[in-house]
Every structure is written in C-alpha cells, then in structure tokens.
Design a protein around this motif. Sequence first.
Motif, PDB file in Angstrom:
ATOM      1  N   VAL A 108       0.840  -1.198   0.000  1.00 15.96           N
ATOM      2  CA  VAL A 108       0.000   0.000   0.000  1.00 15.96           C
ATOM      3  C   VAL A 108       0.871   1.243   0.000  1.00 15.96           C
ATOM      4  CG1 VAL A 108      -1.951  -1.111   1.170  1.00 15.96           C
ATOM      5  CG2 VAL A 108      -0.183   0.029   2.527  1.00 15.96           C
ATOM      6  N   GLU A 109       0.256   2.376  -0.339  1.00 20.59           N
ATOM      7  CA  GLU A 109       0.955   3.658  -0.286  1.00 20.59           C
ATOM      8  C   GLU A 109       0.025   4.713   0.269  1.00 20.59           C
ATOM      9  OE1 GLU A 109       0.506   5.006  -4.910  1.00 20.59           O
ATOM     10  OE2 GLU A 109       2.058   3.519  -4.442  1.00 20.59           O
ATOM     11  N   GLN A 112      -3.944   5.644  -0.429  1.00 19.67           N
ATOM     12  CA  GLN A 112      -4.643   4.499  -1.028  1.00 19.67           C
ATOM     13  C   GLN A 112      -5.824   4.082  -0.168  1.00 19.67           C
ATOM     14  OE1 GLN A 112      -2.051   1.246  -2.078  1.00 19.67           O
ATOM     15  NE2 GLN A 112      -3.752  -0.203  -2.201  1.00 19.67           N
ATOM     16  N   GLU A 113      -6.945   3.792  -0.809  1.00 17.10           N
ATOM     17  CA  GLU A 113      -8.118   3.283  -0.100  1.00 17.10           C
ATOM     18  C   GLU A 113      -7.991   1.776   0.014  1.00 17.10           C
ATOM     19  OE1 GLU A 113     -12.949   3.046  -0.676  1.00 17.10           O
ATOM     20  OE2 GLU A 113     -11.866   4.747  -1.541  1.00 17.10           O
ATOM     21  N   ILE A 114      -8.203   1.257   1.232  1.00 12.48           N
ATOM     22  CA  ILE A 114      -8.125  -0.183   1.444  1.00 12.48           C
ATOM     23  C   ILE A 114      -9.400  -0.677   2.111  1.00 12.48           C
ATOM     24  CG2 ILE A 114      -5.605  -0.339   1.523  1.00 12.48           C
ATOM     25  CD1 ILE A 114      -5.716  -0.236   4.551  1.00 12.48           C
ATOM     26  N   ASP A 118      -7.880  -6.718   3.116  1.00 11.92           N
ATOM     27  CA  ASP A 118      -6.877  -6.568   2.053  1.00 11.92           C
ATOM     28  C   ASP A 118      -5.495  -6.844   2.617  1.00 11.92           C
ATOM     29  OD1 ASP A 118      -8.835  -5.774   0.271  1.00 11.92           O
ATOM     30  OD2 ASP A 118      -8.231  -3.663   0.212  1.00 11.92           O
ATOM     31  N   ILE A 139      -8.384   4.701   4.644  1.00 12.74           N
ATOM     32  CA  ILE A 139      -7.418   5.291   3.718  1.00 12.74           C
ATOM     33  C   ILE A 139      -6.071   5.325   4.435  1.00 12.74           C
ATOM     34  CG2 ILE A 139      -6.770   7.377   2.448  1.00 12.74           C
ATOM     35  CD1 ILE A 139      -9.796   7.937   2.186  1.00 12.74           C
TER      36      ILE A 139
END
Length: 161
Positions: A108-109, A112-114, A118, A139
């Motif tokens: 992830v960065e 980013q929406e997770i 996930d 997020i």
Amino acid sequence: MSKTFKTSVNKTHGFDFTEAQIEALDIVTKSKNEFHILEENQSYQATILQTNFNQKTYTVQINGNIYEVEIFNELDMLIDELGLEVAAEKKENDMKAPMPGLIVSVAVEVGQEIKEGDGVLVLEAMKMENTLLAPRDGIVKSVAIQAGDKVEKNAVLIEME
C-alpha cells in the motif's frame, strides 16, 4: 490433555484452572442461574447475575459478594501472547507489528483506499512469511516502514484514517 483457562476477578486477581479442576467440583444446579458448589468441604452459593458471551465476562454473586469475572481460554491466551486483537468493534488507526520481524514487502501507499481484509504488507517472523491484513476499511494516512526494515513487536507500521 486437559484444557486450561485463565480468569480475572474484578480486574485485580488472576486465577488459572484446568478443565479437570473444574470437573472435580461438586456442583448442584438449583435453578437456571443458581448453583450450590462444594470444594474441599467448603460450601458456596453462586448466582450468575449478568453474562456477556461475546466479551466472556460475567457478574456473579458468591455467598453474597458480587464479582466481575473474565474468562480466557487457550485461544484467547495465544492471541494475547501474539499481541493480536479479536474485538469486532475495535477501531484502530494504527497497524502495529504483532511480533518482531523483517518487512518483506509493502502493498500500500499513502492515500490508497483499502478494504478490511486486504493484504497490506508481508512480515517475516520465525522463518515464516505472514501477510498482515487491513483490520478495517480506510485510507492509508502514512507508511512508517519499507521492505527490508526490521521491526519490533507493537511498532507502528501503517496509520489509517
């Protein structure tokens, strides 16, 4: 092998029991929530006043005294030992390392929406790769680690908003 249980009474006293010790008690059910217990020639009158099965907490009255009791089984103790959390209503903003290890990859960065569940990063510990999953939807606010970093237990890895 007998199961083991830990209890906390009024959040101040802890006791350990085996399944065999519990089965050795002489318990007579008087009604749905009332019991007569005999242990080593000592008599106890017990009433279950309140139960919360999800939290494994009970309010009991024993010989007129009221106690708040929490019960932990082997799985609860293992989860606590690993530094993990089971509570469904828990809303953490920080993802922390459940154990010391090496960050293998970060998926992830920032921004980013997770979604809950996930795969967020891979942590190698005890020669096993463990994929850490997002505990909730959110997020990514910040990423405090990168591949190759060594982390200690409870180190903040990712902040969410």
